[in-house]
Design a protein around this motif. Structure first.
Motif, PDB file in Angstrom:
ATOM      1  N   ARG B  18     -20.422  16.473 -17.807  1.00 23.47           N
ATOM      2  CA  ARG B  18     -19.409  17.032 -16.806  1.00 23.47           C
ATOM      3  C   ARG B  18     -19.793  16.387 -15.812  1.00 23.47           C
ATOM      4  O   ARG B  18     -21.048  15.939 -15.254  1.00 23.47           O
ATOM      5  CB  ARG B  18     -19.853  18.782 -16.589  1.00 23.47           C
ATOM      6  CG  ARG B  18     -18.542  18.994 -15.442  1.00 23.47           C
ATOM      7  CD  ARG B  18     -19.280  20.311 -14.910  1.00 23.47           C
ATOM      8  NE  ARG B  18     -18.174  20.654 -13.687  1.00 23.47           N
ATOM      9  CZ  ARG B  18     -16.693  21.151 -13.555  1.00 23.47           C
ATOM     10  NH1 ARG B  18     -16.713  21.453 -14.662  1.00 23.47           N
ATOM     11  NH2 ARG B  18     -16.647  21.258 -12.552  1.00 23.47           N
ATOM     12  N   ASP B  28     -15.531  17.013 -17.441  1.00 24.07           N
ATOM     13  CA  ASP B  28     -14.806  18.802 -17.766  1.00 24.07           C
ATOM     14  C   ASP B  28     -16.020  18.953 -18.158  1.00 24.07           C
ATOM     15  O   ASP B  28     -17.167  19.681 -18.574  1.00 24.07           O
ATOM     16  CB  ASP B  28     -14.253  18.895 -17.385  1.00 24.07           C
ATOM     17  CG  ASP B  28     -13.488  20.371 -17.785  1.00 24.07           C
ATOM     18  OD1 ASP B  28     -15.033  21.154 -17.426  1.00 24.07           O
ATOM     19  OD2 ASP B  28     -12.692  21.201 -17.798  1.00 24.07           O
ATOM     20  N   ASP B  29     -15.942  18.038 -19.653  1.00 23.29           N
ATOM     21  CA  ASP B  29     -16.686  18.906 -21.479  1.00 23.29           C
ATOM     22  C   ASP B  29     -16.896  17.404 -22.218  1.00 23.29           C
ATOM     23  O   ASP B  29     -15.543  18.324 -23.048  1.00 23.29           O
ATOM     24  CB  ASP B  29     -15.740  19.845 -21.548  1.00 23.29           C
ATOM     25  CG  ASP B  29     -17.122  20.774 -22.662  1.00 23.29           C
ATOM     26  OD1 ASP B  29     -18.111  19.925 -23.167  1.00 23.29           O
ATOM     27  OD2 ASP B  29     -16.817  21.944 -23.093  1.00 23.29           O
ATOM     28  N   ARG B 223     -11.717  15.963 -21.065  1.00 18.84           N
ATOM     29  CA  ARG B 223     -12.058  15.720 -22.190  1.00 18.84           C
ATOM     30  C   ARG B 223     -11.559  14.855 -23.460  1.00 18.84           C
ATOM     31  O   ARG B 223     -10.767  14.113 -23.162  1.00 18.84           O
ATOM     32  CB  ARG B 223     -11.994  17.428 -23.247  1.00 18.84           C
ATOM     33  CG  ARG B 223     -12.060  18.648 -22.250  1.00 18.84           C
ATOM     34  CD  ARG B 223     -11.313  19.854 -22.669  1.00 18.84           C
ATOM     35  NE  ARG B 223     -11.733  20.792 -21.926  1.00 18.84           N
ATOM     36  CZ  ARG B 223     -12.572  22.087 -22.352  1.00 18.84           C
ATOM     37  NH1 ARG B 223     -12.979  22.134 -23.088  1.00 18.84           N
ATOM     38  NH2 ARG B 223     -12.609  22.288 -21.784  1.00 18.84           N
TER      39      ARG B 223
END
Ligand SMILES: Nc1ncnc2c1ncn2[C@@H]1O[C@H](COP(=O)(O)OP(=O)(O)OP(=O)(O)O)[C@@H](O)[C@H]1O
Ligand SMILES: [Mg+2]
Lengths: 284, 251
Positions: B18, B28-29, B223
């Protein structure tokens, strides 16, 4: 996933804890070492054989209070000189720098003029300029020309400092990458507009710290005007010491000068940071 | 193309990465595995965080969360020596970032001489060989400002490769190149891959991605939305978002 639903993982919390502990440790190390160094210095000084005598001659509270008004009055001259000279120096220095960086054969006379000016006034000792202008010009008794010492003293300071400051500005102007000019000209901005809106803003940012140097040194050199008989802070302090050879007034003057320059330096740093002046550097 | 490399311990492994700038959550991920010798291509819209991901892998950005492991070492751990990690990875920036005050040769020899303590003569002969390889040996004494964009790009590649890094990160290396040079860079990357170099590169050119990639990763919304062999991701994308992105691009 949005900001509100995210919380750091245990690994990240761990890393943060480690970073925090490292920050705390280095802050502690530097705090302790600062205190130790200052403490040792303070102890050495205050326990030296001559300390009572030094304290009496340099740090006498009564003498400080007594001489303060006179020194402050002298400082007012320094401040006025600083403001008037500072502004004139900036304008003149910038003009000279622009003249020196103009390209093309038409501008040769301007370039030559600026170069000669800088060579001349940077080369002459400020003291010599002060004496020449401050004592020489009024002696000519020209009509309609001011004869005040302070006026000519200020002119001498401006001439000398603008030569230095011009070179600082020129370094800044030349450090802006040519591609910046090209990009600006390509948008249809004229040479002058390019200078005004693209080159100078970047140049001035880069040279803010050395300009600050020159400004601080101007504050101190403004005292040289005392050779013409004007009474600035240092001269006032000198007069105060003459009565009893107690040098505390000098310390008072020194502290007052610091009170002027330090806030100004912090202020420039603050402005520079706020505006994201990269390369303006200088955070303490 | 060599196809999917055998599965072994990944050289690089990214887990739950992140990274945000202020309120702007860019990554984000992100999960990503790169096997030794693999060439991973990142695609995605402008601003989807391709450059940011590469910069995180090179420790030029401090991540907000997640773990990046390079050759078994957790490089996001603040206890590791970031300079040592960076000296094992090479990066070519989107904007080249050559040092304008140094000649081309000095740009390429700076790290070998100062970081890896290689003798000058040795460093220069290596650098010249590398410049030869990118077709710029005759520009060794020029300044970066005197080169064309594509030439600067290739100097940047030579500068990143001269240390024989374990992992090479390339950020849109073909954006400034003409089709012929794109072909040359493609050949160069192909050769490097033959030699077992592991690479992660970002690009907007799907043809290039198709040619050079073992794995294509589509970055969207912070992502890796879809990843797989180029034929799958580019040819028959599973995710609607990927299809949408590719349809705009290809047509
Ligand atoms: N230093 C920074 N400070 C603040 N925001 C940043 C910074 N660097 C990148 N960003 C933001 O992060 C997002 C992703 O940027 P990034 O450069 O990684 O995109 P990209 O996928 O490489 O795009 P492109 O294909 O155009 O190169 C953008 O929205 C950008 O505004
Ligand atoms: Mg990018």
């Amino acid at each position: 996933m949005s900001e509100s639903t995210w919380s750091p993982s245990s690994i990240e919390t761990d890393r943060r804890a480690f970073r925090r502990s490292r920050t705390v440790r280095s802050a502690a190390v530097s705090a302790v070492s600062t205190v130790v160094v200052l403490g040792v210095l303070g102890w050495l000084i205050t326990h030296s054989a001559g300390w009572p005598r030094v304290q009496e001659t340099f740090f006498s509270w009564d003498k400080a209070v007594e001489s303060f008004p006179a020194v402050l009055k002298g400082l007012w001259l320094n401040i006025r000189l600083m403001v008037v000279c500072g502004l004139s120096i900036l304008v003149l220095g910038l003009t000279l720098a622009i003249m020196r960086t103009l390209r093309g054969p038409i501008f040769f006379p301007l370039r030559l003029l600026a170069t000669v000016y800088v060579d001349l006034f940077r080369g002459l000792p400020l003291l010599l300029l002060l004496l020449l202008l401050g004592l020489g010009v009024p002696a000519l008794r020209l009509p309609n020309v001011p004869t005040e010492l302070v006026f000519w003293g200020a002119v001498a300071i401006i001439l000398s400092y603008s030569a230095y400051v011009a070179e600082v500005f020129r370094a800044g102007i030349e450090s802006v990458h040519p591609s910046q000019r090209a990009a600006s000209r390509a948008l249809g901005l004229s040479n002058g507009q390019t200078l005004r809106h693209v080159v100078l803003p970047q140049a001035v940012r880069r040279v803010a710290p050395p300009l600050m140097n020159d400004f601080v040194s101007l504050q101190k050199d403004s005292g040289l005007i005392a050779v013409l008989g004007a009474i600035d802070a240092i001269r006032a302090a000198q007069i105060e010491t003459a009565t009893d050879f107690n040098y505390t007034p000098y310390v008072v003057a020194g502290v007052l000068f610091l009170c002027l320059t330090i806030p100004m330096a912090r202020l420039t740093d603050r402005v520079a940071r706020k505006q994201g002046w990269h390369g303006a550097g200088g955070t303490l | 193309m060599t196809g999917q490399p055998a599965l072994e311990a990944p050289l690089l492994s990214v887990r739950g990465l992140r990274k945000s700038f202020g309120d702007n959550v860019v990554l984000d991920d992100v999960d990503l595995d790169v096997q030794p010798g693999e060439c991973v291509v990142l695609i995605g819209a402008s601003g989807s965080g391709k450059s940011t991901l590469l910069r995180c892998i090179n420790l030029l950005e401090q991540v907000d969360d997640g773990v990046i492991t390079l050759a078994g070492l957790d490089i996001t751990d603040p206890r590791v020596d970031a300079d040592e990690v960076r000296s094992r990875t090479g990066i070519v920036f989107q904007a080249y970032n050559l040092f304008p005050h140094l000649t081309v040769l000095d740009n390429v020899t700076l790290a070998p001489r100062r970081v890896h303590k290689v003798a000058r003569a040795e460093a220069e002969s290596r650098a010249l060989a590398m410049l030869e390889r990118v077709g710029l040996a005759e520009k060794a004494r020029a300044r970066p400002d005197d080169l064309s964009g594509g030439q600067q790009q290739r100097v940047a590649i030579a500068r990143a490769m001269v240390n024989s890094p374990q992992l090479l990160l390339l950020d849109e290396v073909t954006s400034a190149l003409d089709p012929e040079l794109v072909g040359e860079v493609l050949d160069l990357l192909g050769e490097l891959r033959e030699e077992g170099m592991t690479m992660i590169l970002s690009t907007h050119e799907m043809g290039f991605a198709r040619n050079v990639a073992d794995t294509v990763c589509f970055l969207d919304g912070g992502r890796v939305l879809e990843q797989g062999p180029p034929a799958e991701v580019l040819g028959a994308p599973r995710e609607p978002r990927t299809r949408q992105f590719l349809s705009r691009l290809v047509s």
